[in-house]
Each structure stands twice: as structure tokens, then as C-alpha cells.
Enzyme design. Structure first.
Site, mmCIF file in Angstrom:
data_model
loop_
_atom_site.group_PDB
_atom_site.id
_atom_site.type_symbol
_atom_site.label_atom_id
_atom_site.label_comp_id
_atom_site.label_asym_id
_atom_site.label_seq_id
_atom_site.Cartn_x
_atom_site.Cartn_y
_atom_site.Cartn_z
ATOM 1 N N SER A 4 9.897 3.583 -1.006
ATOM 2 C CA SER A 4 10.342 2.867 -2.366
ATOM 3 C C SER A 4 9.739 3.720 -3.597
ATOM 4 C CB SER A 4 9.834 1.508 -2.359
ATOM 5 O OG SER A 4 8.342 1.251 -2.608
ATOM 6 N N SER B 129 0.765 -1.236 -0.020
ATOM 7 C CA SER B 129 -0.021 0.027 0.024
ATOM 8 C C SER B 129 0.860 1.226 0.025
ATOM 9 C CB SER B 129 -0.899 -0.019 1.166
ATOM 10 O OG SER B 129 -1.524 1.310 1.410
ATOM 11 N N THR C 126 7.220 2.327 4.391
ATOM 12 C CA THR C 126 8.275 1.739 3.215
ATOM 13 C C THR C 126 7.662 1.776 2.048
ATOM 14 O OG1 THR C 126 8.668 0.367 5.217
ATOM 15 C CG2 THR C 126 9.602 -0.443 3.102
ATOM 16 N N CYS C 127 6.527 1.537 1.809
ATOM 17 C CA CYS C 127 6.047 1.487 0.476
ATOM 18 C C CYS C 127 6.191 3.066 -0.148
ATOM 19 C CB CYS C 127 4.561 1.354 0.341
ATOM 20 S SG CYS C 127 4.377 -0.414 0.983
ATOM 21 N N ALA C 128 5.897 3.883 0.422
ATOM 22 C CA ALA C 128 6.069 5.532 0.135
ATOM 23 C C ALA C 128 7.535 5.794 -0.111
ATOM 24 C CB ALA C 128 5.480 6.266 1.042
#
Length: 165
Positions: A63, A54, A59-61
Site C-alpha cells: 500500500s 506495520s 500488504t502494508c508495504a
């Protein structure tokens, strides 16, 4: 079935990633304008598939921001950031962050991308979302690199992914 961890707790993944040297399976994903795009729309381009659970997690943001920064220096390469987030959330995030070197795509309609690519989370509270994966394709859609990040809360190995380009 692959197993990874989330906070050190094991979770199962639905299948196996495409093998290095194989042709990447076709896909249909939704872009920010709710249009459908497929692998063939990127023919002749090298692709980095940055796949994650999400956009609204740290961490997703990170990446997405990291690949956005690195993408500007990549020749004939497009970075696709793929999740099951709604296209509206992806568009909001990229707009607010000023990210224009990546393309966000959503698998929200039926999750077929996650199933076909063998990276859907099969159990836990995150069941149905994508695990954290990076797949790199050459101009012909051949898989050059895959990484199933073993701990979902960790960032991918950016340098290893980009080194194959």
C-alpha cells in the site's frame, strides 16, 4: 465498534471512523526525524491518510509503494502513511525502496491517533496496532472518503480513495 477480519477470523476495532463531511480530528504524530507534526502542518493540502498495522508486512508495504506511485500525479495532495512502527523502521523502508512521494508518520508514542480516529485494533494478537484504513481529506480538513478495509490482509481500494480528489 467495528469488526474486521484477519485471515477470516473476526477482530474488533476500537471505535468508528470520522464521518464523511465532518472535520478531521487533530493529531500529533512523529516523523522520520523524531519531530512532531500535526494536522495543521498540512493546512491547505488535500491529504490521503494511508493507515496500516506495520510497514514490515507485505500488504502494508504494497500500500505504501502503491500510494507512492500514485502520489506523484496528484495536485496539491500529500499522502501520509501512518502506523505504530518506529520512525526508524519507516525511514529504513522508504529509503531502501526509494519512496519519496509519501510521508511516513508514527503513532508509536501513545497510540492517540488510532484511538481518536477509531481504528485501533481492540483484540487479537494485533491488539494496539492500527487497522487498515484510508481516509481522504480536502484542503480544509473535511473528510471526503473513508474505507475500513474489511479483511486486514487485503489492500485498500486505491481508485475509490483517489476518485474523490
Amino acid at each position: 465498534m467495528a469488526a474486521v477480519t484477519l485471515g477470516g477470523n473476526p477482530i474488533k476495532i476500537s471505535g468508528e471512523l470520522p464521518k464523511v463531511g465532518s472535520k478531521a480530528p487533530d493529531f500529533k504524530l512523529v516523523n522520520k526525524d523524531l519531530g512532531v507534526v500535526s494536522l495543521s502542518d498540512f493546512a491547505g493540502k488535500k491529504l490521503v491518510l494511508n493507515i496500516f498495522p506495520s510497514i514490515d508486512t507485505a500488504t502494508c508495504a504494497t500500500s505504501v509503494r502503491s500510494f507512492n506511485a500514485k502520489a506523484s500525479s496528484l495536485e496539491n495532495t500529500t499522502v501520509l502513511c501512518i502506523s505504530r512502527d518506529l520512525p526508524f523502521a519507516q525511514k529504513r523502508f522508504c529509503g531502501a525502496e526509494g519512496l519519496d512521494n509519501v510521508i511516513c508518520l508514527s503513532d508509536f508514542r501513545d497510540g492517540s491517533f488510532g484511538k481518536t480516529y477509531g481504528l485501533e485494533i481492540a483484540d487479537s494478537a494485533l491488539q494496539g496496532l492500527h487497522s487498515r484504513v484510508v481516509i481522504v481529506l480536502d484542503e480544509n480538513g473535511t473528510v471526503l472518503h473513508t474505507e475500513q478495509v474489511s479483511e486486514i490482509a487485503n489492500e485498500p481500494d486505491y481508485e475509490s480513495a483517489l476518485a474523490v480528489l
